[in-house]
Scaffold this motif. Structure first.
Motif, mmCIF file in Angstrom:
data_model
loop_
_atom_site.group_PDB
_atom_site.id
_atom_site.type_symbol
_atom_site.label_atom_id
_atom_site.label_comp_id
_atom_site.label_asym_id
_atom_site.label_seq_id
_atom_site.Cartn_x
_atom_site.Cartn_y
_atom_site.Cartn_z
ATOM 1 N N UNK A 176 8.022 -20.305 -13.020
ATOM 2 C CA UNK A 176 9.170 -20.393 -12.111
ATOM 3 C C UNK A 176 9.057 -19.280 -11.074
ATOM 4 N N UNK A 177 9.039 -19.664 -9.803
ATOM 5 C CA UNK A 177 8.911 -18.718 -8.697
ATOM 6 C C UNK A 177 10.210 -18.716 -7.904
ATOM 7 N N UNK A 178 10.885 -17.575 -7.859
ATOM 8 C CA UNK A 178 12.101 -17.434 -7.057
ATOM 9 C C UNK A 178 11.721 -16.709 -5.764
ATOM 10 N N UNK A 179 11.810 -17.423 -4.672
ATOM 11 C CA UNK A 179 11.415 -16.918 -3.359
ATOM 12 C C UNK A 179 12.621 -16.218 -2.723
ATOM 13 N N UNK A 180 12.607 -14.868 -2.773
ATOM 14 C CA UNK A 180 13.725 -14.079 -2.253
ATOM 15 C C UNK A 180 13.358 -13.378 -0.938
ATOM 16 N N UNK A 181 12.771 -14.134 -0.017
ATOM 17 C CA UNK A 181 12.324 -13.540 1.243
ATOM 18 C C UNK A 181 13.457 -12.866 2.011
ATOM 19 N N UNK A 182 14.689 -13.353 1.842
ATOM 20 C CA UNK A 182 15.830 -12.855 2.619
ATOM 21 C C UNK A 182 16.812 -12.052 1.769
ATOM 22 N N UNK A 183 16.368 -11.585 0.618
ATOM 23 C CA UNK A 183 17.283 -10.990 -0.356
ATOM 24 C C UNK A 183 18.068 -9.805 0.184
ATOM 25 N N UNK A 184 17.457 -8.991 1.039
ATOM 26 C CA UNK A 184 18.147 -7.793 1.528
ATOM 27 C C UNK A 184 19.361 -8.125 2.395
ATOM 28 N N UNK A 185 19.435 -9.371 2.882
ATOM 29 C CA UNK A 185 20.568 -9.774 3.734
ATOM 30 C C UNK A 185 21.716 -10.391 2.933
#
Length: 367
Positions: free
Chosen positions: A195-204
């Motif tokens: 399972x891959x959780x893509x958190x490219x925008x997590x800091x926002x």
């Protein structure tokens, strides 16, 4: 079938690549470009100088290959993320797209499949295609939400080898609840699904929105990906990374190209991490402009989705392309993501956001 005018028609391409179009947003020279979810704030001068120093120091050794295991960088990334992570939990590559590609090279491939839930990041099926992995497009509700029950049911139905969960999701900007991640992971345990959780925008993300980093302990096949392209305002540096169980991170050595992270890339990322507070100082302003867009588009009678990212996805009526063109005529470029009646706009600086909102008002006044 390729048309006779297709310049690739005469090449012996793989059959599954014929007729395909490469990924990419329009690269147009416009007054305000808000279509690729970059952090439009310039890199702060102190960070520019720190990067220049680091790269300058490294330049004298460019005749030698870089540190193949980028040990210093993995330690710095672990320190930035926290959560008790160490260098052994971290892996990095040239942008998060290469991270995702390496994961599919290791855990996907011919005879295997990857599931994600559309609409979502449009590179997922292309990465699957490039690695010979069968792509399965799961479904979301009519409002583009995804519940734990629905996601788990689809995992059990399709039994994929890999699942991509985009959170916050691109293009909708909405974050997933951790219950979705937990349910998906549990549903795939019987066949060792990754399972891959893509958190490219997590800091926002808005206050109180949790990260899947908190779920890593005890989950050997859970991966959380991040990037320095967005919040760090380093899209041109091409540095993506993930956190996972050390054994999973170690598996990437089987598929990475030798010395895949250049000395210059490593030096740039290390300088940025040393000055991450300065770089991330723009995040608060981006979030203010994002929330301003949501508020103003609502006031103008449009229907924006609440966003945990640096962009806003909004319903704009029956002819999204007409509005896209109308904004472009005013010098503002946004993204037509191919979803009927919807557009996506990056939250830029205050001036860029004002230009976008003025262009929207002008378009609505004409239509």
């Amino acid at each position: 079938m390729n048309s006779p005018a297709d310049p690739l028609a005469a090449l012996p391409l793989r059959d599954d690549l014929r007729g395909m179009s490469p990924y990419g947003a329009p690269q147009l020279q416009v007054r305000v470009a808000l279509n690729t979810n970059e952090n439009t704030h310039p890199v702060p001068q102190d960070v520019v100088e720190a990067i220049a120093r680091r790269v300058g120091e490294a330049a004298g050794a460019l005749n030698r290959y870089p540190d193949r295991d980028f040990t210093d960088l993995r330690e710095a990334l672990a320190g930035y993320l926290g959560h008790g992570l160490t260098a052994e939990n971290l892996w990095a590559a040239n942008g998060s797209n290469e991270i995702l590609q390496q994961l599919l090279q290791a855990f996907g491939g011919p005879g295997r499949s990857v599931l994600s839930f559309a609409p979502t990041y449009s590179m997922y099926p292309l990465l699957a295609l490039g690695t010979g992995t069968k792509y399965i497009a799961g479904v979301r509700a009519e409002d583009f939400s995804l519940t734990a029950e629905s996601a788990a049911r689809q995992v059990r139905e399709h039994a994929p080898d890999v699942v991509f969960l985009c959170s916050p999701n691109n293009p909708t900007g909405t974050a997933l609840g951790l219950d979705v991640v937990e349910a998906v992971y549990a549903a795939g345990e019987f066949h060792d699904m990754v399972v891959v959780v893509d958190e490219a925008y997590a800091e926002f993300a808005r206050a109180g929105t949790p990260s899947a980093l908190t779920l890593l302990p005890g989950r050997a096949r859970l991966v959380v990906t991040r990037t320095m392209s967005k919040a760090f305002a380093l899209a041109g540096a091409r540095l993506g990374y993930f956190a996972a169980d050390p054994r999973l991170a170690d598996a990437m050595r089987l598929v990475r190209l030798p010395y895949h992270l250049s000395t210059v890339t490593q030096a740039t990322a290390l300088a940025a991490l040393e000055h991450h507070a300065s770089l991330l100082a723009t995040v608060a302003d981006v979030k203010r402009q994002r929330d301003r867009i949501v508020s103003e588009l609502s006031r103008l009678g449009l229907d924006p989705a609440p966003s945990d990212s640096n962009f806003v996805f909004f319903a704009c009526g029956s002819d999204a392309h007409a509005m896209w063109q109308g904004l472009l005529d005013e010098g503002v470029l946004v993204r037509d993501v191919g979803i009927p009646g919807h557009l996506r706009v990056t939250a830029g600086t205050e001036e860029e956001t004002t230009a976008f909102l003025d262009a929207v008002s002008c378009y609505l006044g004409r239509s």
